[in-house]
Design an enzyme around this catalytic site. Structure first.
Site, PDB file in Angstrom:
ATOM      1  N   LYS A  12      41.864   4.616  48.767  1.00 41.23           N
ATOM      2  CA  LYS A  12      41.321   4.263  50.086  1.00 41.23           C
ATOM      3  C   LYS A  12      41.416   2.740  50.270  1.00 41.23           C
ATOM      4  O   LYS A  12      42.476   2.179  50.029  1.00 41.23           O
ATOM      5  CB  LYS A  12      39.906   4.819  50.251  1.00 41.23           C
ATOM      6  CG  LYS A  12      39.877   6.345  50.003  1.00 41.23           C
ATOM      7  CD  LYS A  12      38.571   6.985  50.312  1.00 41.23           C
ATOM      8  CE  LYS A  12      38.634   8.477  50.010  1.00 41.23           C
ATOM      9  NZ  LYS A  12      37.400   9.179  50.380  1.00 41.23           N
ATOM     10  N   HIS A  95      44.071  13.104  56.453  1.00 41.17           N
ATOM     11  CA  HIS A  95      42.806  12.941  55.739  1.00 41.17           C
ATOM     12  C   HIS A  95      41.662  12.941  56.745  1.00 41.17           C
ATOM     13  O   HIS A  95      41.764  12.382  57.834  1.00 41.17           O
ATOM     14  CB  HIS A  95      42.811  11.643  54.933  1.00 41.17           C
ATOM     15  CG  HIS A  95      41.693  11.561  53.938  1.00 41.17           C
ATOM     16  ND1 HIS A  95      40.401  11.255  54.300  1.00 41.17           N
ATOM     17  CD2 HIS A  95      41.674  11.763  52.597  1.00 41.17           C
ATOM     18  CE1 HIS A  95      39.643  11.262  53.219  1.00 41.17           C
ATOM     19  NE2 HIS A  95      40.380  11.568  52.178  1.00 41.17           N
ATOM     20  N   GLU A 174      40.122  19.655  51.392  1.00 41.08           N
ATOM     21  CA  GLU A 174      39.034  18.707  51.181  1.00 41.08           C
ATOM     22  C   GLU A 174      37.907  18.989  52.169  1.00 41.08           C
ATOM     23  O   GLU A 174      37.953  18.534  53.317  1.00 41.08           O
ATOM     24  CB  GLU A 174      39.531  17.273  51.382  1.00 41.08           C
ATOM     25  CG  GLU A 174      40.541  16.813  50.363  1.00 41.08           C
ATOM     26  CD  GLU A 174      40.614  15.292  50.320  1.00 41.08           C
ATOM     27  OE1 GLU A 174      40.382  14.720  49.260  1.00 41.08           O
ATOM     28  OE2 GLU A 174      40.881  14.680  51.372  1.00 41.08           O
ATOM     29  N   SER A 220      34.546  14.842  45.871  1.00 38.35           N
ATOM     30  CA  SER A 220      33.637  14.501  44.771  1.00 38.35           C
ATOM     31  C   SER A 220      34.078  15.104  43.441  1.00 38.35           C
ATOM     32  O   SER A 220      33.254  15.530  42.621  1.00 38.35           O
ATOM     33  CB  SER A 220      32.198  14.916  45.101  1.00 38.35           C
ATOM     34  OG  SER A 220      31.727  14.209  46.234  1.00 38.35           O
TER      35      SER A 220
END
Length: 258
Positions: A12, A95, A174, A220
């Site tokens: 990121k 994303h 995700e 996570s």
């Protein structure tokens, strides 16, 4: 058909300097990693070219985004052809942090842009990590599979008739509620969504494409939970956020190692 395990590290907008990034990559360069796992590292755009040269050669580099046009008056953007020319073989598209940034809505404007970017990236010779996933309220309403399908549908449309293109796509499931929150989908829940996604691929493209396409999990992921997640039959790897900046990323890469 055996699908090669895949682990991506999405840095990121971290860390804050090239030297800090080199320190992280040095750990990876020296690590003993499972040769049966494909590893892709995605730094901020500014550091892509230095990382191509600095990263060990059995790992690959990915951009975090690209534009859907190959050139033009688009200030601040990077085209897929420029990435390919710079020796960057992968790009992350769709994303949730970018879908949210540009206000994805039920009319699907953002979904169509992600599909256009996917087609442009593939046409430029790039490989794509294509992200999909539901928000917490959508999961609670039992709409997870519906949301994932709606995000994939525009991609099916732009790639219609080109089954070979899917060999260059990794789907990253995700769940938005698990990204950066410390929450993680249970292995059972993640497996169910991955299996449903693979079934949808079989219906919309072909059983062969569904069997060969890698579907990875993100949200996570850590050294503590990666082993159990990796045992699920339809989880083919991970897209890792915060943990990719830590030494435990090596343990995640090695989660399938006997």
């Amino acid at each position: 058909m055996a699908r090669k395990f895949f682990v991506g590290g999405n840095f990121k907008m971290n860390p804050g300097s090239l030297e800090a990034k080199k320190a992280i990559v040095n750990v990876l360069n020296k690590a003993d990693v499972d040769p049966n796992t494909e590893v892709v590292i995605s730094p901020p755009a500014l550091y892509l070219i230095p990382l191509v040269d600095f990263l060990r050669k059995d790992f690959s580099v990915s951009a975090q985004n690209c534009h859907e046009k190959l050139s033009g008056a688009f200030t601040g953007e990077i085209s897929p052809t420029q990435l390919a020319d710079a020796g960057v073989p992968w790009v992350i598209l769709g994303h949730s942090e970018r879908r949210t940034l540009f206000g994805e809505n039920e009319k699907g404007e953002v979904r169509s842009i992600v599909a256009a970017k996917t087609k442009a990236a593939l046409d430029a010779g790039l490989k794509v990590i294509l992200c999909v996933g539901e928000k917490e309220e959508q999961r609670e309403a039992g709409k997870t599979d519906e949301v994932v399908r709606s995000q994939l549908e525009p991609v099916f449309e732009v790639l219609k008739g080109d089954d070979a293109a899917w060999s260059k796509i990794v789907i990253a499931y995700e769940p938005v509620w698990a990204i950066g929150t410390g929450k993680v989908a249970s292995p059972k829940d993640a497996q169910e969504t991955h299996a449903a996604t693979r079934k949808f691929l079989a219906e919309r493209v072909s059983p062969a494409v569904a069997e060969s396409t890698r579907i990875i999990y993100g949200g996570s992921v850590s050294a503590k939970n990666c082993k159990e997640l990796s045992t699920q039959p339809d989880i083919d790897g991970f897209l890792v956020g915060g943990a990719s900046l830590k030494p435990e990323f090596v343990d995640i890469i090695n989660s399938k190692r006997a």
